[in-house]
Structure formats: C-alpha cells, structure tokens
Motif scaffolding. Sequence first.
Motif, PDB file in Angstrom:
ATOM      1  N   TYR A  85     -48.525  25.037  -3.341  1.00  0.00           N
ATOM      2  CA  TYR A  85     -47.618  25.063  -2.477  1.00  0.00           C
ATOM      3  C   TYR A  85     -48.755  24.341  -0.726  1.00  0.00           C
ATOM      4  CZ  TYR A  85     -45.338  27.908  -5.814  1.00  0.00           C
ATOM      5  OH  TYR A  85     -45.020  28.455  -7.068  1.00  0.00           O
ATOM      6  N   GLN A  87     -46.461  23.892   1.822  1.00  0.00           N
ATOM      7  CA  GLN A  87     -46.083  24.285   3.336  1.00  0.00           C
ATOM      8  C   GLN A  87     -45.297  25.688   2.906  1.00  0.00           C
ATOM      9  OE1 GLN A  87     -44.135  21.512   5.124  1.00  0.00           O
ATOM     10  NE2 GLN A  87     -44.103  22.201   7.776  1.00  0.00           N
ATOM     11  N   GLN A  92     -38.626  31.193   2.516  1.00  0.00           N
ATOM     12  CA  GLN A  92     -39.517  31.819   2.817  1.00  0.00           C
ATOM     13  C   GLN A  92     -40.298  31.894   4.736  1.00  0.00           C
ATOM     14  OE1 GLN A  92     -42.452  28.984   0.425  1.00  0.00           O
ATOM     15  NE2 GLN A  92     -41.432  30.140  -1.160  1.00  0.00           N
ATOM     16  N   GLY A 112     -33.408  27.580  -6.731  1.00  0.00           N
ATOM     17  CA  GLY A 112     -34.847  26.555  -6.426  1.00  0.00           C
ATOM     18  C   GLY A 112     -35.099  25.824  -4.623  1.00  0.00           C
ATOM     19  N   SER A 113     -34.498  27.220  -4.005  1.00  0.00           N
ATOM     20  CA  SER A 113     -35.240  27.683  -2.508  1.00  0.00           C
ATOM     21  C   SER A 113     -36.402  28.121  -2.316  1.00  0.00           C
ATOM     22  CB  SER A 113     -33.755  28.337  -2.434  1.00  0.00           C
ATOM     23  OG  SER A 113     -33.674  29.209  -2.417  1.00  0.00           O
ATOM     24  N   THR A 116     -38.410  33.338  -4.875  1.00  0.00           N
ATOM     25  CA  THR A 116     -39.131  34.158  -5.295  1.00  0.00           C
ATOM     26  C   THR A 116     -40.072  34.377  -5.184  1.00  0.00           C
ATOM     27  OG1 THR A 116     -37.305  32.817  -7.191  1.00  0.00           O
ATOM     28  CG2 THR A 116     -39.614  34.878  -7.431  1.00  0.00           C
TER      29      THR A 116
HETATM   30  P1  ADP Z   1     -35.544  30.651  -6.385  1.00  0.00           P
HETATM   31  O1  ADP Z   1     -35.925  31.456  -6.352  1.00  0.00           O
HETATM   32  O2  ADP Z   1     -34.725  30.455  -5.186  1.00  0.00           O
HETATM   33  O3  ADP Z   1     -34.150  30.004  -6.801  1.00  0.00           O
HETATM   34  P2  ADP Z   1     -38.213  29.261  -7.061  1.00  0.00           P
HETATM   35  O4  ADP Z   1     -39.119  30.650  -6.472  1.00  0.00           O
HETATM   36  O5  ADP Z   1     -38.025  29.815  -8.336  1.00  0.00           O
HETATM   37  O6  ADP Z   1     -36.862  30.040  -6.644  1.00  0.00           O
HETATM   38  O7  ADP Z   1     -38.858  28.258  -6.952  1.00  0.00           O
HETATM   39  C1  ADP Z   1     -38.121  26.810  -7.418  1.00  0.00           C
HETATM   40  C2  ADP Z   1     -39.375  25.936  -7.475  1.00  0.00           C
HETATM   41  O8  ADP Z   1     -40.760  26.172  -6.268  1.00  0.00           O
HETATM   42  C3  ADP Z   1     -40.403  27.369  -8.189  1.00  0.00           C
HETATM   43  O9  ADP Z   1     -41.207  25.919  -9.418  1.00  0.00           O
HETATM   44  C4  ADP Z   1     -41.710  27.398  -7.379  1.00  0.00           C
HETATM   45  O10 ADP Z   1     -43.301  28.188  -8.239  1.00  0.00           O
HETATM   46  C5  ADP Z   1     -41.799  26.299  -6.445  1.00  0.00           C
HETATM   47  N1  ADP Z   1     -41.657  26.654  -5.065  1.00  0.00           N
HETATM   48  C6  ADP Z   1     -41.828  27.701  -4.596  1.00  0.00           C
HETATM   49  N2  ADP Z   1     -42.617  28.339  -3.459  1.00  0.00           N
HETATM   50  C7  ADP Z   1     -42.694  26.407  -2.861  1.00  0.00           C
HETATM   51  C8  ADP Z   1     -43.787  25.835  -1.299  1.00  0.00           C
HETATM   52  N3  ADP Z   1     -44.058  26.504  -0.714  1.00  0.00           N
HETATM   53  N4  ADP Z   1     -44.320  25.344  -2.028  1.00  0.00           N
HETATM   54  C9  ADP Z   1     -43.912  24.234  -3.175  1.00  0.00           C
HETATM   55  N5  ADP Z   1     -43.140  24.367  -4.203  1.00  0.00           N
HETATM   56  C10 ADP Z   1     -42.734  25.920  -3.997  1.00  0.00           C
END
Ligand code: ADP
Length: 275
Positions: A85, A87, A92, A112-113, A116
């Motif tokens: 990751y 940024q 976040q 996908g945001s 988590t």
């Molecule tokens: P949500 O819970 O909002 O549906 P996720 O937390 O599962 O989304 O995140 C979606 C994807 O993005 C996951 O594969 C996660 O590992 C990835 N991800 C999370 N934070 C970052 C970041 N800062 N930069 C790049 N990828 C990220």
Amino acid sequence: IAPPKKKDIDPLPTIYHSEIEYEPFEKNFYTQHDDIAALDEEQVRELRRTLGVKVTGPSPPKPVTSFGHFGFDEQLIKAVRKAEYTQPTPIQAQAVPTALSGRDIIGIAKTGSGKTAAFIWPMLMHVMDQKQLKPGDGPIGLILAPTRELSLQIYNEAKKFGKVYNLNVVCCYGGGSKWEQSKALEQGAEIIVATPGRMIDMVKMKATNLRRVTFLVLDEADRMFHMGFEPQVRSICNHVRPDRQCLMFSATFKKRIERLARDVLTDPVRIVQGD
Ligand code: ADP
C-alpha cells in the motif's frame, strides 16, 4: 395480548453495567503530525474535497495525506509497506486519525474503499495499549459482519497486520463448526471477527464473553439488518461496556441505520465517502 415478537426478545441475559466494575482504559493514541497541524481550515476543506469525503459531527480530526502521518510504530509501517500500500485511501485518510483519537465513527463507504484496514489499524493500536489477556478473558476488539465470506475477508486482513504483534484473531461464523470455533476461543483471542448470531451462540456457550471488549466495529450494518440480525447486533452492543469505542460502517444510511447509530454511538464523527 399478542405474544412477544421474536425480535423483542434479547438473545442474551439482561446485563446491569452499573453493577460491574470495569477497569478504566485509554482510547486516544493520536499525535497529530506537524505537517497536518499546519493545515488551515481552507486547506483542510480543499483536502477533503480532493479525497471526496464529507465529514460532520463534533470537532473531527483533520485528514492526512500519507502513512507517515498516522504515527504507527516501525513494525506496523513495515507490514503496511509489505502489503504494497503506497498511500492511504480516502476513507483511511480521514477515518484512521478519527479512530486513533478514540472517537466513535459512522462511516458511509462503498465496498473496495479500504475501510477494513481503516478500522483494523486503529484497533491494533488500541489492543496493544490494553492489559494482556488473562486466562478466561474475552476479546478486546470485536468486529461484527453480516456473512461468513465477509468475516473471513476481515479475518485475513486482521491476521495479516495482527501477526506483527503476535495477536490471536479468531473468526466465528454461522455454518462453521461450533466446537472448533469454541476451542479456538478458549485459547484466548485479542480480536474476534464474527457474524452476530454465532457470536451470541459463543457467548451463551461461555466459550467467550464481552467483558473486555473496548473496541467494537459493526461492518456493513445495513446488510446485517437486511439479513435480520438487528436484534443480535443490538443485544451484543448492549452487553459491551457503554464507554467502549464503537465504529459503524454501512453502504447506505437509511432510517434504521440512523436509529442504530443514535443508540450505539457517542458523539460520532460521520464520514461519507463518494456522493
Ligand atoms: P472494503 O472493506 O472497503 O470493501 P477492503 O478494505 O477490502 O475494502 O479493501 C479493498 C482492497 O484494497 C483490499 O484488497 C485491500 O487489501 C486493498 N487496500 C486497502 N487499503 C489499501 C491502500 N491504502 N492502498 C492499496 N490497497 C489497499
């Protein structure tokens, strides 16, 4: 007189928090970075516009622009880097400083945001600051999610970053083996990811308890409601000490979610991502 509706029956025995001696705990771990402290109001507004986040509620912290602004320790930063990751995502950037400050959050964001990690990282900081688990203690961090699939996804993210600190994470979902899940819980777990019904079962079986929970997350609250888990979610919230930190996420913000937010959150910061 009509018999009580199923949803009016609390699945767990009544609890009187005033009769329990809870130990005090810390929930603010945030030190604002100098670069962020230097931003004036107009710059903060502009940054939020760029991120596409709308923020309301009493005195929300400023968003940040890099992982270095979170104040994570070297171990966690390393794990974040290893995950590739580069940024923080918009949610976040705003939610992590807010959660690290110990604030309750209602987050409206699509899947996908990156939400988590937005709650896992502050949860890890929180858990690491609390007293170690003693035998028989329940979790410090509890995450409720609507489905087995989503719980497992969260579980994997929590394990990925939790292993930095050797934390035990256990996942309990409906359809899985109650015996295996309760055995795993009896080993002690700082963090539990669970579907609401199965969490109630585990507490009723005395495989775990809610007495040490101080960081509570309700993920995809709207889906939990659609699946009929409102009584279980409310029951669990009512059985966690009232001064806990609570984060709630939902893709939509309809009346029922608003009502739940009012009932379970204290002075929340509301973060809406997207339009
Ligand atoms: P949500 O819970 O909002 O549906 P996720 O937390 O599962 O989304 O995140 C979606 C994807 O993005 C996951 O594969 C996660 O590992 C990835 N991800 C999370 N934070 C970052 C970041 N800062 N930069 C790049 N990828 C990220």
